[in-house]
Design a protein around this motif. Structure first.
Motif: not given
Length: 305
Positions: A186, A191, A194-195
């Motif tokens: 990461v 990010e 969002d995951w």
């Protein structure tokens, strides 16, 4: 369930298991069999002591039969005395339409402690549903909780949980964890966020499918859904602490197999907080099922009226 098979040994948890099975048998009309297994490890201590153990086992089974019949005189209750390894002998009774029922001292208050190893062994060996009942099971509990996944065992768990919620006239709570190890490095919080949101959406999709399946099976029940970000085993134990029942699938394998207990089921049983039913995948038909049945270890059996 066509029958309830209860493992008995005269202990307080075993009496809790008897009461739990009788309550369900009373409403369903299914018979109850009490099974007491004299552990064959006593075979190493001499013939005279073996005879004493056998006599004690017969007396204990008689006492448990008297206890059960006094509690539920309208339920058909019989007993069987067997010799061998207790959990192996109980597992020999396992079938998709029979529920094995055992009690446990495990309560979940000592998280991570290796209590309840025998119930873990039984859940590993069985191919049909297994109910593990804590000695502190309270009649004040309400609701059925089911862990949701996309396996055959998970589907079978949803079906049984919907039936149980209908029988008990209570709410069904479907639970799916979106917790998982991040599969990549990461670089930013965005990010990672969002995951995690994608994982949450996938969990909601599985819950929607589970709810639809439960409604098709039992249209009249009330259903809630919940996505959690904690590890599944810990979340299920916490959410079911005051529930009448927790229902979980056994593993991620495509069909019932001995020794197939999955990580979530293992975590739940290791830290049990409520009456819990482990449901296995549908049993294969044909030659595979015949081999599964004939491969089981059998001990000496004696039926008690």
């Amino acid at each position: 369930m066509r029958a309830f098979i209860v493992g008995v040994d005269g202990s307080v948890p075993a009496r809790a298991a008897i009461r739990w099975a009788l309550a369900r048998a009373t409403s369903s009309g299914a018979p109850v069999s009490l099974v007491h297994v004299a552990d064959d490890e006593w075979g190493a201590v001499g013939t005279r002591l073996i005879d004493e153990v056998d006599a004690g086992a017969k007396q204990r089974l008689r006492e448990e039969l008297e206890y059960a019949r006094a509690l539920a005189p309208d339920v058909a209750v019989d007993g069987e005395l067997r010799t061998g390894s207790p959990m192996v002998e109980l597992a020999a009774f396992s079938a998709p339409d029979r529920m094995l029922v055992v009690g446990t001292h495990k309560t979940g208050f000592h998280y991570g402690r290796a209590f309840g190893s025998r119930s873990l062994q039984l859940a590993n060996l069985a191919v049909g549903p297994v109910a593990i009942i804590p000695e502190s099971a309270s009649r004040m509990r309400r609701g059925v909780v089911v862990g949701v996944d996309d396996t055959p065992a998970g589907g079978a768990a949803i079906d049984l949980a919907a039936d149980l919620a209908c029988d008990a006239h209570c709410e069904l709570l479907t639970v799916r964890s979106s917790n998982a190890h991040v599969p990549f490095d990461v670089d930013s919080d965005d990010e990672l966020r969002d995951w995690q949101l994608r994982r949450d959406d996938e969990a909601r999709g599985l819950l929607a499918a589970a709810v639809a399946r439960a409604r098709r099976r039992q249209p009249g029940i009330a259903i809630r859904s919940r996505v959690v970000r904690r590890p599944a085993g810990a979340a299920l134990n916490e959410l079911s602490r005051n529930a009448e029942l927790l229902v979980i699938g056994d593993s991620r394998r495509p069909e019932a197999q001995q020794g197939s207990l999955g990580a979530v089921a293992y975590e739940v049983l290791l830290n049990l907080s409520s009456p819990t039913i482990v449901v296995h995948a549908p049993t294969p038909t044909g030659p595979a099922n015949h081999r599964m049945q004939t491969d089981r270890v059998k001990g000496d059996a004696h039926v008690a009226g």
